[in-house]
Design a protein around this motif. Structure first.
Motif, mmCIF file in Angstrom:
data_model
loop_
_atom_site.group_PDB
_atom_site.id
_atom_site.type_symbol
_atom_site.label_atom_id
_atom_site.label_comp_id
_atom_site.label_asym_id
_atom_site.label_seq_id
_atom_site.Cartn_x
_atom_site.Cartn_y
_atom_site.Cartn_z
ATOM 1 N N THR A 1 0.610 -1.145 -0.010
ATOM 2 C CA THR A 1 -0.022 0.029 0.019
ATOM 3 C C THR A 1 0.871 1.174 -0.244
ATOM 4 O OG1 THR A 1 -1.980 -1.538 1.143
ATOM 5 C CG2 THR A 1 -1.954 1.167 1.150
ATOM 6 N N PHE A 2 0.564 2.043 -0.993
ATOM 7 C CA PHE A 2 1.544 3.206 -1.407
ATOM 8 C C PHE A 2 0.761 4.788 -0.735
ATOM 9 C CE2 PHE A 2 2.822 -0.201 -4.110
ATOM 10 C CZ PHE A 2 4.697 0.017 -4.623
ATOM 11 N N CYS B 1 4.955 -4.890 7.930
ATOM 12 C CA CYS B 1 6.077 -3.902 8.277
ATOM 13 C C CYS B 1 6.214 -2.198 7.225
ATOM 14 C CB CYS B 1 7.501 -4.623 7.927
ATOM 15 S SG CYS B 1 7.796 -4.029 6.379
ATOM 16 N N ILE B 2 5.879 -1.142 7.535
ATOM 17 C CA ILE B 2 6.030 -0.058 7.076
ATOM 18 C C ILE B 2 7.796 0.271 6.261
ATOM 19 C CG2 ILE B 2 5.939 2.135 6.929
ATOM 20 C CD1 ILE B 2 3.763 2.332 9.198
ATOM 21 N N ASP C 1 9.620 11.196 1.645
ATOM 22 C CA ASP C 1 8.341 11.091 2.143
ATOM 23 C C ASP C 1 7.336 10.027 1.753
ATOM 24 O OD1 ASP C 1 8.441 14.020 3.021
ATOM 25 O OD2 ASP C 1 8.515 14.767 1.025
ATOM 26 N N TYR C 2 8.305 8.816 1.044
ATOM 27 C CA TYR C 2 7.252 7.402 0.653
ATOM 28 C C TYR C 2 6.931 7.066 2.281
ATOM 29 C CZ TYR C 2 7.614 8.596 -4.251
ATOM 30 O OH TYR C 2 8.153 9.211 -6.034
ATOM 31 N N GLN C 3 5.619 6.282 1.899
ATOM 32 C CA GLN C 3 5.344 5.125 3.607
ATOM 33 C C GLN C 3 5.059 3.825 2.777
ATOM 34 O OE1 GLN C 3 3.096 7.437 5.476
ATOM 35 N NE2 GLN C 3 4.422 9.365 5.963
ATOM 36 N N GLU D 1 2.771 -13.549 -6.487
ATOM 37 C CA GLU D 1 2.319 -12.389 -6.526
ATOM 38 C C GLU D 1 2.255 -10.555 -5.870
ATOM 39 O OE1 GLU D 1 -2.099 -14.821 -8.568
ATOM 40 O OE2 GLU D 1 -1.869 -14.167 -6.759
ATOM 41 N N THR D 2 2.267 -9.659 -6.451
ATOM 42 C CA THR D 2 1.864 -8.563 -5.552
ATOM 43 C C THR D 2 0.670 -7.978 -6.013
ATOM 44 O OG1 THR D 2 3.169 -7.280 -7.789
ATOM 45 C CG2 THR D 2 4.852 -8.242 -6.769
ATOM 46 N N HIS D 3 0.479 -7.118 -4.857
ATOM 47 C CA HIS D 3 -1.307 -6.559 -5.548
ATOM 48 C C HIS D 3 -0.576 -4.762 -4.754
ATOM 49 C CE1 HIS D 3 -5.954 -6.922 -4.658
ATOM 50 N NE2 HIS D 3 -5.376 -5.758 -5.377
ATOM 51 N N LEU D 4 -1.050 -3.961 -5.293
ATOM 52 C CA LEU D 4 -0.495 -3.071 -4.881
ATOM 53 C C LEU D 4 -2.223 -2.260 -4.447
ATOM 54 C CD1 LEU D 4 1.459 -2.083 -7.401
ATOM 55 C CD2 LEU D 4 2.221 -3.335 -5.687
ATOM 56 N N HIS D 5 -1.333 -1.286 -3.484
ATOM 57 C CA HIS D 5 -2.925 0.159 -3.381
ATOM 58 C C HIS D 5 -2.366 0.590 -3.342
ATOM 59 C CE1 HIS D 5 -4.909 -4.233 -2.130
ATOM 60 N NE2 HIS D 5 -3.117 -5.227 -1.826
#
Length: 185
Positions: free
Chosen positions: A19-20, A116-117, A122-124, A139-143
């Motif tokens: 999650t970006f 984890c974070i 400034d990216y989280q 697999e990757t699943h981006l949010h």
């Protein structure tokens, strides 16, 4: 017709949910090259790279302040175990990478915790691993997050207040450094 005994069993796939968040994402659209619509398969022998250079990185961040390759994720199985893991490596010479409270310098790497974070600039990025059985790919699943993942700035200080009722913030506002004393003194 396939007999039920001969049919392949469906194996579960390890999925890395990412999650970006960036405070300027609406204005600068730095995530516009990321695929937030569906899960993507990544071969187990590939290294997932995140960064600015679209010729090297599959996960492209459109920001001049991001390194050509910011960080990489490598999928692996632990020795003598069926447990799958990810290893994260900082690939940036200029920017330190924070994984929870662990700071990674250039080429430093650690096992990615299950949840984890990841922070740089400034990216989280909130990383959550969903365990699976497949060994040939993950697999990757981006949010995309609408609000900051780290809310520390909005929370009151959780530092303990000493028995003398002075908080450490009152000392720092006077420009003095905290003094360490033995609690038995």
């Amino acid at each position: 017709m396939i007999c039920h005994e001969e049919a392949d069993t469906e194996e579960t796939v390890t999925c890395l949910h990412l999650t970006f968040y960036h405070p300027c994402q609406e204005d600068k659209m730095m995530f516009r090259c990321l695929n937030f619509c569906k899960r993507e398969q990544v071969r187990a022998d590939e290294v997932a790279k995140f960064g600015r250079d679209s010729t090297i990185c599959h996960y492209n961040l459109l920001d001049a302040r991001v390194s050509r390759i910011q960080f990489s994720l490598q999928f692996y199985r632990k020795l003598n175990s069926s447990e799958s893991c990810f290893e994260i490596k900082n690939m940036s010479k200029k920017t330190k990478l924070m994984v929870d409270k662990t700071e990674l310098g250039y080429l430093n790497k650690i096992d990615l915790p299950w949840k984890c974070i990841i922070c740089f600039g400034d990216y989280q990025i909130l990383a959550e691993t969903q365990e699976g059985e497949a060994v040939d790919y993950f697999e990757t699943h981006l949010h995309l997050a609408a609000v900051p993942i780290l809310q520390e700035r909005c929370l009151p200080s959780l530092q303990p207040i000493p028995e003398n009722s002075f908080s450490s913030s009152s000392f720092s506002s006077q420009g003095k450094n905290p003094i360490e004393i033995d609690e038995n003194e």
